[in-house]
Design an enzyme around this catalytic site. Structure first.
Site: not given
Ligand code: CTP
Length: 413
Positions: A288, A221-224
């Site tokens: 993102a 995943g990512n930090r969005s």
């Protein structure tokens, strides 16, 4: 942050005689706090449940009951001592009329144009849109007379919110509870938004960070946080647009008045965005989107059997590049906006994306600074246009950035 939609709007709040009238005090208070100018009119029956003083205390304005008590005339050109006719004065200035709670009796009067008290007379005289929040006992609600009256009101364009099902004053559980103040405000906002500068437009917004499965329990995943995309969706809705929000998982509450399509992975987001683009006037990709996904997600949970683990990744579809191809073929939305979240060479990197993805506008965002980018409420962005123009914006709330983006999209339309 001030509420652009409710600020300085004149709301005529009619309160009729039901036990839910106490919740109308909360409603009046919330509307006032959001910046609206709230004039409350109570029926005689409503005053048996709650007093004008309760409303006057939260709105810091006079509340009205008596049809025959003349008020001060503060219209331009009025001379000292001139009086105003209350139902006409109240009707004239209103942007929206809300009746909450609306009893069966008042609904019947409204349906037939009866004007025997200050509220019903003011409604008859008011050109503003009308929102009703009915509240009554289930049998009264289901009675054919009430339903016929409602059908007449709906045919005239009246908006209705509720009633909800739940505990009723009779002690029974059933349909007839007035909707909660938050829901009434949400409905009021949608009515007010109808005349916004994006009315008639249809837009697609993506939000959040996609998740690419490693195995049934893990993902990349990512930090969005999704905040920027949700702010864009809220802003377009508040300006009257039809909004489809394609959202990867976020912790944000579900927005009202927006069509929410939930997705997880980049490829699901691609499918959902392309499907939503049919007939859309603009696409804003604030999501993102993962650029890589595990080539072969494991069907079973991966066990920690080895000291090292190598995941082979493969490219995901680039959604904006596919949209660029669509537009090159003469299809797709008129305006496409991308985001560039960068940690170095912000403008140069954004410029490359602007051209490569054939965007009309790219929102460049330096995510390495603490007050901008992921999971915060503010952003400091620079807008880069296809014609080479560069527009740096100061640090501002994501909601404000969202409105500026839509202002620019309007110009590009
Ligand atoms: N985007 C997209 N599809 C992808 C990846 C990104 O449509 N598979 C969109 C994003 O929503 C954003 C823009 O492209 O509006 C730029 O995303 P970003 O991740 O900054 O750029 P990439 O093209 O992925 O380039 P890189 O990761 O190499 O910086």
């Amino acid at each position: 942050m001030e509420d652009r939609l409710l600020k300085d709007k004149r709301i005529l709040l009619g309160v009729t005689g039901g036990v839910a009238a106490y919740k109308a005090v909360v409603l009046a208070s919330r509307l006032t706090q959001a910046g609206a100018i709230v004039d409350v009119v109570l029926t005689e029956a409503a005053t048996r449940f709650v007093t004008p003083l309760s409303f006057e205390s939260v709105t810091r304005r006079r509340a009205y009951v008596d049809m025959f008590e003349l008020g001060d005339n503060d219209r331009p050109g009025a001379r000292p001592g001139d009086v105003s006719i209350p139902h006409l004065a109240l009707a004239r200035g209103a942007d929206l009329v809300i009746i909450a709670p609306a009893t069966a009796n008042t609904l019947a009067k409204l349906a037939h144009g009866v004007a025997d008290n200050l509220l019903t007379a003011a409604v008859l005289a008011a050109p503003a849109p009308l929102l009703i929040a009915p509240a009554m006992e289930s049998h009264m609600w289901e009675h054919p007379a009430t339903q016929a009256n409602l059908a007449m009101l709906q045919a005239r364009g009246v908006t209705q919110i509720g009633p909800a099902t739940g505990h009723l004053a009779s002690g029974a559980t059933g349909v007839g509870r007035m909707s909660e103040p938050e829901e009434i405000i949400a409905a009021a906002r949608l009515v007010l938004a109808r005349h916004g500068d994006m009315a008639g437009r249809s837009v697609v917004v993506s939000a959040g960070g996609t998740r690419e499965a490693i195995d049934p329990v893990r993902f990349i995943g990512n930090r969005s946080s999704g905040k920027m995309g949700y702010a864009l969706a809220h802003a377009a809705r508040d300006r009257g647009a039809q909004v489809v929000l394609v959202a990867a998982p976020t912790a944000l509450p579900e927005p009202y008045g927006v069509r929410l399509v939930r997705v997880e992975s980049a490829s699901q987001m691609r499918d959902a965005v392309l499907a939503a683009l049919e007939g859309a006037d603009a696409l804003v990709m604030a999501a993102a989107v993962a650029d890589y996904r595990p080539l072969q997600p494991s069907e079973q949970k991966i066990k920690k059997a080895h000291e090292h683990l190598t995941l082979e990744l493969t490219r995901t579809p680039d959604i904006l590049e596919e949209v660029a191809a669509l537009r090159a073929a003469g299809r797709g939305p008129r305006v496409v906006v991308g985001f560039a979240a960068e940690t170095s060479d912000l403008l140069a990197n954004a410029q490359v994306k602007l051209q490569q993805k054939r965007l009309d506008l790219i929102v460049a965002n330096d995510v390495s600074v603490p007050d901008s980018g992921f999971a915060v409420d503010t952003n400091r962005v620079t807008l880069l246009y296809a014609d080479g123009t560069i527009e740096p914006l100061p640090l501002m709330y994501k909601e404000e950035v969202a409105h500026i983006i839509w202002d620019r999209v309007q110009r590009l339309w």
